[in-house]
Motif scaffolding. Sequence first.
Motif, PDB file in Angstrom:
ATOM      1  N   ALA A 227      11.923  22.278  25.838  1.00  0.00           N
ATOM      2  CA  ALA A 227      11.259  23.008  26.921  1.00  0.00           C
ATOM      3  C   ALA A 227      11.959  22.837  28.258  1.00  0.00           C
ATOM      4  N   VAL A 228      12.962  21.958  28.317  1.00  0.00           N
ATOM      5  CA  VAL A 228      13.586  21.633  29.604  1.00  0.00           C
ATOM      6  C   VAL A 228      14.773  22.563  29.861  1.00  0.00           C
ATOM      7  N   LYS A 229      14.796  23.155  31.041  1.00  0.00           N
ATOM      8  CA  LYS A 229      15.808  24.154  31.389  1.00  0.00           C
ATOM      9  C   LYS A 229      16.775  23.606  32.439  1.00  0.00           C
ATOM     10  N   LEU A 230      17.886  24.306  32.568  1.00  0.00           N
ATOM     11  CA  LEU A 230      18.895  23.952  33.555  1.00  0.00           C
ATOM     12  C   LEU A 230      18.458  24.425  34.939  1.00  0.00           C
ATOM     13  N   ARG A 231      18.579  23.531  35.928  1.00  0.00           N
ATOM     14  CA  ARG A 231      18.293  23.897  37.320  1.00  0.00           C
ATOM     15  C   ARG A 231      19.634  24.054  38.032  1.00  0.00           C
ATOM     16  N   ASP A 232      19.835  25.172  38.731  1.00  0.00           N
ATOM     17  CA  ASP A 232      21.151  25.378  39.332  1.00  0.00           C
ATOM     18  C   ASP A 232      21.252  24.636  40.668  1.00  0.00           C
ATOM     19  N   ASP A 233      22.427  24.741  41.298  1.00  0.00           N
ATOM     20  CA  ASP A 233      22.700  23.947  42.499  1.00  0.00           C
ATOM     21  C   ASP A 233      21.831  24.367  43.684  1.00  0.00           C
ATOM     22  N   ASN A 234      21.230  25.566  43.590  1.00  0.00           N
ATOM     23  CA  ASN A 234      20.298  25.993  44.648  1.00  0.00           C
ATOM     24  C   ASN A 234      18.871  25.546  44.359  1.00  0.00           C
ATOM     25  N   GLY A 235      18.695  24.811  43.263  1.00  0.00           N
ATOM     26  CA  GLY A 235      17.363  24.308  42.960  1.00  0.00           C
ATOM     27  C   GLY A 235      16.502  25.288  42.181  1.00  0.00           C
ATOM     28  N   THR A 237      15.331  27.096  38.752  1.00  0.00           N
ATOM     29  CA  THR A 237      15.331  26.861  37.320  1.00  0.00           C
ATOM     30  C   THR A 237      15.776  28.127  36.602  1.00  0.00           C
ATOM     31  N   THR A 238      16.794  27.968  35.768  1.00  0.00           N
ATOM     32  CA  THR A 238      17.310  29.113  35.002  1.00  0.00           C
ATOM     33  C   THR A 238      16.582  29.160  33.657  1.00  0.00           C
ATOM     34  N   ASP A 239      16.937  30.132  32.834  1.00  0.00           N
ATOM     35  CA  ASP A 239      16.356  30.140  31.468  1.00  0.00           C
ATOM     36  C   ASP A 239      17.328  29.559  30.444  1.00  0.00           C
ATOM     37  N   ILE A 240      18.323  28.826  30.930  1.00  0.00           N
ATOM     38  CA  ILE A 240      19.299  28.167  30.038  1.00  0.00           C
ATOM     39  C   ILE A 240      18.762  26.791  29.640  1.00  0.00           C
ATOM     40  N   ASP A 241      18.830  26.466  28.359  1.00  0.00           N
ATOM     41  CA  ASP A 241      18.397  25.133  27.914  1.00  0.00           C
ATOM     42  C   ASP A 241      19.259  24.055  28.565  1.00  0.00           C
ATOM     43  N   ALA A 242      18.630  22.963  28.937  1.00  0.00           N
ATOM     44  CA  ALA A 242      19.356  21.898  29.637  1.00  0.00           C
ATOM     45  C   ALA A 242      20.138  20.986  28.695  1.00  0.00           C
ATOM     46  N   VAL A 243      19.888  21.097  27.404  1.00  0.00           N
ATOM     47  CA  VAL A 243      20.586  20.232  26.459  1.00  0.00           C
ATOM     48  C   VAL A 243      22.055  20.641  26.366  1.00  0.00           C
ATOM     49  N   ASN A 244      22.939  19.644  26.261  1.00  0.00           N
ATOM     50  CA  ASN A 244      24.385  19.871  26.152  1.00  0.00           C
ATOM     51  C   ASN A 244      24.982  20.591  27.358  1.00  0.00           C
ATOM     52  N   VAL A 284       7.398  29.370  36.481  1.00  0.00           N
ATOM     53  CA  VAL A 284       7.103  30.066  35.227  1.00  0.00           C
ATOM     54  C   VAL A 284       8.412  30.629  34.685  1.00  0.00           C
ATOM     55  N   PRO A 285       8.708  30.538  33.429  1.00  0.00           N
ATOM     56  CA  PRO A 285       7.835  30.047  32.364  1.00  0.00           C
ATOM     57  C   PRO A 285       7.880  28.534  32.192  1.00  0.00           C
ATOM     58  N   SER A 286       8.991  27.837  32.567  1.00  0.00           N
ATOM     59  CA  SER A 286       9.021  26.406  32.271  1.00  0.00           C
ATOM     60  C   SER A 286       8.929  25.564  33.534  1.00  0.00           C
ATOM     61  N   PRO A 287       8.014  24.615  33.595  1.00  0.00           N
ATOM     62  CA  PRO A 287       7.932  23.714  34.741  1.00  0.00           C
ATOM     63  C   PRO A 287       8.956  22.583  34.687  1.00  0.00           C
ATOM     64  N   HIS A 288       9.683  22.443  33.535  1.00  0.00           N
ATOM     65  CA  HIS A 288      10.575  21.302  33.327  1.00  0.00           C
ATOM     66  C   HIS A 288      12.026  21.721  33.534  1.00  0.00           C
ATOM     67  N   SER A 289      12.758  20.962  34.338  1.00  0.00           N
ATOM     68  CA  SER A 289      14.174  21.309  34.523  1.00  0.00           C
ATOM     69  C   SER A 289      15.005  20.068  34.814  1.00  0.00           C
ATOM     70  N   TYR A 365       8.433   7.018  36.665  1.00  0.00           N
ATOM     71  CA  TYR A 365       9.482   7.488  35.736  1.00  0.00           C
ATOM     72  C   TYR A 365       8.914   8.659  34.965  1.00  0.00           C
ATOM     73  N   GLU A 366       9.550   9.788  35.105  1.00  0.00           N
ATOM     74  CA  GLU A 366       8.967  11.050  34.660  1.00  0.00           C
ATOM     75  C   GLU A 366       9.952  11.860  33.836  1.00  0.00           C
ATOM     76  N   ASP A 367       9.462  12.377  32.729  1.00  0.00           N
ATOM     77  CA  ASP A 367      10.231  13.295  31.891  1.00  0.00           C
ATOM     78  C   ASP A 367       9.262  14.370  31.387  1.00  0.00           C
ATOM     79  N   SER A 368       9.720  15.249  30.523  1.00  0.00           N
ATOM     80  CA  SER A 368       8.872  16.376  30.118  1.00  0.00           C
ATOM     81  C   SER A 368       7.660  15.920  29.288  1.00  0.00           C
ATOM     82  N   PHE A 369       7.718  14.729  28.715  1.00  0.00           N
ATOM     83  CA  PHE A 369       6.560  14.214  27.970  1.00  0.00           C
ATOM     84  C   PHE A 369       5.505  13.642  28.917  1.00  0.00           C
ATOM     85  N   LYS A 370       5.980  13.027  29.992  1.00  0.00           N
ATOM     86  CA  LYS A 370       5.088  12.449  31.009  1.00  0.00           C
ATOM     87  C   LYS A 370       5.554  12.935  32.374  1.00  0.00           C
TER      88      LYS A 370
END
Lengths: 388, 388, 388
Positions: A227-235, A237-244, A284-289, A365-370
């Motif tokens: 559920a975690v997305k990439l946040r760009d340098d302007n802050g 959140t994109t719709d690109i997955d943040a993994v890898n 929206v759609p993802s609060p996690h980045s 300490y915060e991640d998408s689970f907490k």
Amino acid sequence: QEIKVKWYDKITLGGYMQARNNDLYKTNPNMENPQGDRTYGGYSGFSLRRMRLKVSGQVHKRVYFYFQADFASDGKNLGQLRDAYFDYFIDEAGAFKLRGGQSKIPFGFENLQSSQNRIGLDRNDPLNSAVKDERDLNIGIHWAPVEKRALLKEIVNKGFKGTGDYGMAYIMMYNGQKANTLIPNVDKLNHIAFRFTYPIKLPSGQFIEAAVQGYTGKYVTTEVNDAVKLRDDNGNTTDIDAVNQQFRDQRLAVSFLYYPQPFGVQLEYNFGQGPEYKYDPTNVPSPHSIGVESLHGGYIQLMYMKRIKQQILTPFTRFMYYDGGKKFEQDARSYEVKELEIGAEWQINKAIEFTANYTIANRRYEDSFKPINREKGQLIRLQLQINY
Amino acid sequence: QEIKVKWYDKITLGGYMQARNNDLYKTNPNMENPQGDRTYGGYSGFSLRRMRLKVSGQVHKRVYFYFQADFASDGKNLGQLRDAYFDYFIDEAGAFKLRGGQSKIPFGFENLQSSQNRIGLDRNDPLNSAVKDERDLNIGIHWAPVEKRALLKEIVNKGFKGTGDYGMAYIMMYNGQKANTLIPNVDKLNHIAFRFTYPIKLPSGQFIEAAVQGYTGKYVTTEVNDAVKLRDDNGNTTDIDAVNQQFRDQRLAVSFLYYPQPFGVQLEYNFGQGPEYKYDPTNVPSPHSIGVESLHGGYIQLMYMKRIKQQILTPFTRFMYYDGGKKFEQDARSYEVKELEIGAEWQINKAIEFTANYTIANRRYEDSFKPINREKGQLIRLQLQINY
Amino acid sequence: QEIKVKWYDKITLGGYMQARNNDLYKTNPNMENPQGDRTYGGYSGFSLRRMRLKVSGQVHKRVYFYFQADFASDGKNLGQLRDAYFDYFIDEAGAFKLRGGQSKIPFGFENLQSSQNRIGLDRNDPLNSAVKDERDLNIGIHWAPVEKRALLKEIVNKGFKGTGDYGMAYIMMYNGQKANTLIPNVDKLNHIAFRFTYPIKLPSGQFIEAAVQGYTGKYVTTEVNDAVKLRDDNGNTTDIDAVNQQFRDQRLAVSFLYYPQPFGVQLEYNFGQGPEYKYDPTNVPSPHSIGVESLHGGYIQLMYMKRIKQQILTPFTRFMYYDGGKKFEQDARSYEVKELEIGAEWQINKAIEFTANYTIANRRYEDSFKPINREKGQLIRLQLQINY
């Protein structure tokens, strides 16, 4: 003609063990510190924090080798590699040494100092969050005049808690991901680290050391929730997955040491940029980045060293602060940490040490689970260390 | 009366490390070689290929013991067993020795030769695909006249890259599945292996060695995708799942060595039968199957050994070819491999060796996940080895 | 002034290996004994039961250290911790010793006896089911007069299969869960264990030893199937999941040893309470439950020790019985075991031992996956042990 040297005169075997208990007094078992100690909170009981076996030696007049494994690893007390490196003496005296293999990254005094020598139970969050297990696969060159190498050894030999000899100047290329894992095949540059330290001995016999160090590279996030997305340098959140994804990863740090004779001060501070999780419920759609954010923090430690015959008693206190991400944790977990420790190390003899420590902490300490998670608490921590 | 021998005069500790980098030049990162090196393709960065710790010794005049673990294993640099075996001297001189435990299967010169001594970075695919990690749990007897055992040791002691002493004749019973795993309770016979080698020293001082070896047994496939079916001996795909099936598994090999003084030749060739994946898109319902197929392949290596004081420089070239299955990989993966290597090993001193190698390869490797898969490419490979 | 002691005069390296085969004759491959040996039934082939590496020594006149790892662990022959403990000599002579770290729990003679010395292939089910791998993280104090410590060592040094020196009285606090795992953060007291043993040497030279020992605590079940519910003290199944529940866990045991000169007897018996799986098909909705039940069982072993020059031949027979749960297995598996063994250990020299054993067993072991499960069978078991 070579003279046949016995293997045991070339190679030395040794190690140390750290057994702990954090259960005597613990106001908040939910306050965790996975980078430091899994029984700080979260888990309970007697625990082995480290069980080290070392094999090292000057295996040739130009080649030194060091191997260390830890048998308190992987949650099952499996033997896992810590160090496996060589020093090749470029010149006969060893002023210049080529080092390669898995070894410590020269970022921070306390990161280089062995846990066997450290007075506090865990390394500080602000600088230790730079490199997982302080180590990586690398190749580099370190340099120091022979007399400075001797001085670095003298500090340790006299019972002061130095780093040992990593040279005065050290430049290194390293993978820059986590140690002891396979590196994904991503097109990126390696990390580069450098360090310069200046140890001196005053006419009074006092040892002082000051260092500056830094690294730069790109980090690839691997442990990321879908559920975690990439946040760009302007802050944004994109719709690109943040993994890898690759993130800028660079830090600079200063260190200062005034070795305790009897009163001592140790302080380190670092700042930089790196991947960090962020929670934005309005997004929206993802609060996690995950995106690149600034990070900074450091610590100051005061200590007093009292020798009583062969025993050494060292009361100490340390305050630390960190605000930033921990790239190698879940979702590049976001941290804000304040921690105050008051304790003492009692070295009963060269083979056994006991440390007790009262810790007051406030840890976010915060991640998408907490995504909203701040824990406060106090605990008493005990450790027995055996050196063999 | 027994004389009390010190433990360190009975037991020797040592080992070696291999650190690699294959990233300098790599035309095709998708060309993988999982049996050889995970950073050949697929993974990237500096890597530890081997980090070995050995404990061995003549623990009784009739009993020799050998233990070796690797701390670059299991993808997490965990310590994993390689060798744990004894030799029991049946006669006092040790012409006949009973060997048991986990040790090398006597199939192929290069398989028996230590990676510490091998000039190429990885073992050849054609013979190394016979036994996972070259080792298995076994019991056997090896024999050689005392003077031939001395000759086999002399080859290694003089700096030539021999196998060490596995006897002239060796017969062995072994599990025949993968080493370091539990063997499923299937009603099957163990594998049987034999080897006969004949090393000689010409009056000129030249060493020559020729060997023939083979094994037979049944292999049980365990890592098989559900969609993969059993193919019968007539080549027809059945509707029986291929997992946990038994397959004929037998090979015969010849080896020839002309040790480099200064010019040397090494060649090996093997053929036989074993399980192999096949993809047939016309087959309904499943295009994926494993059945027994022929396999064959070998290699030729030319080398030139130049001693310059304590240094040794050995340029070499190797061409290898393999066509067959790799039983212990996913779905008994189907391979066709051509690989040409040109490189050199530079032994700087007894403790440190550097190898560089230019590899040109054409590798077909197919399983149910990638049923049509051929990769071609070229890469430069670098290795530093430390002996301790 | 300290005198510099060489590391190898302070530290000793050694170990042993046990290689097995249970396939020669096995009437029922489904009769398993996971606590004892995975190739007893279930798995097949040559196997390594133990591959131990030990590093130990008197590292200071007041501090003894012991480290042991096993490289036949975790199903993949990974190196896993067994022991990592110190003894701190409270008085100079070492009558009182403080022990801490991971070490053996003093519950039962055979549990304390090293597998290197044990005559039977596996430990007895009734007492060994008390503590997983016989070890746990702990802190305790053991005491014995110096002459009794010497006697305990003399028994082992003379080739008799004693425990070695765990003192005459031993009191200990320990985690009480499984060794080599993280302890869940459950609010519970640690386990407490005590032992008192009395070894004597008769004027005839005969050694006799009698012991009483026990422990109490609460065990938290972790490996429990979802369908399994908590059974209360009245025997009623609740609708509470049995996973992560706390159960009363306490035992008392007696041991008696008459060392074989040439004829010997060894017997142990224990009883107590602990979690045990129960299947009740009439219970709705779930027939599966775990509750506290009584347990009891013991064994008697007869042996005859014949020295023939340096060789020692020891025929033996053992009968054992156990009725109770095994808390650290799946669902606190329910057991009823009868087993008769007839065999002999042949110590060829100090470095190599061969054991053959004919086993007749009747084993009921039931969990939610196999709620009705009794297996009977006979098998021949072979072991080669190497001491280094």
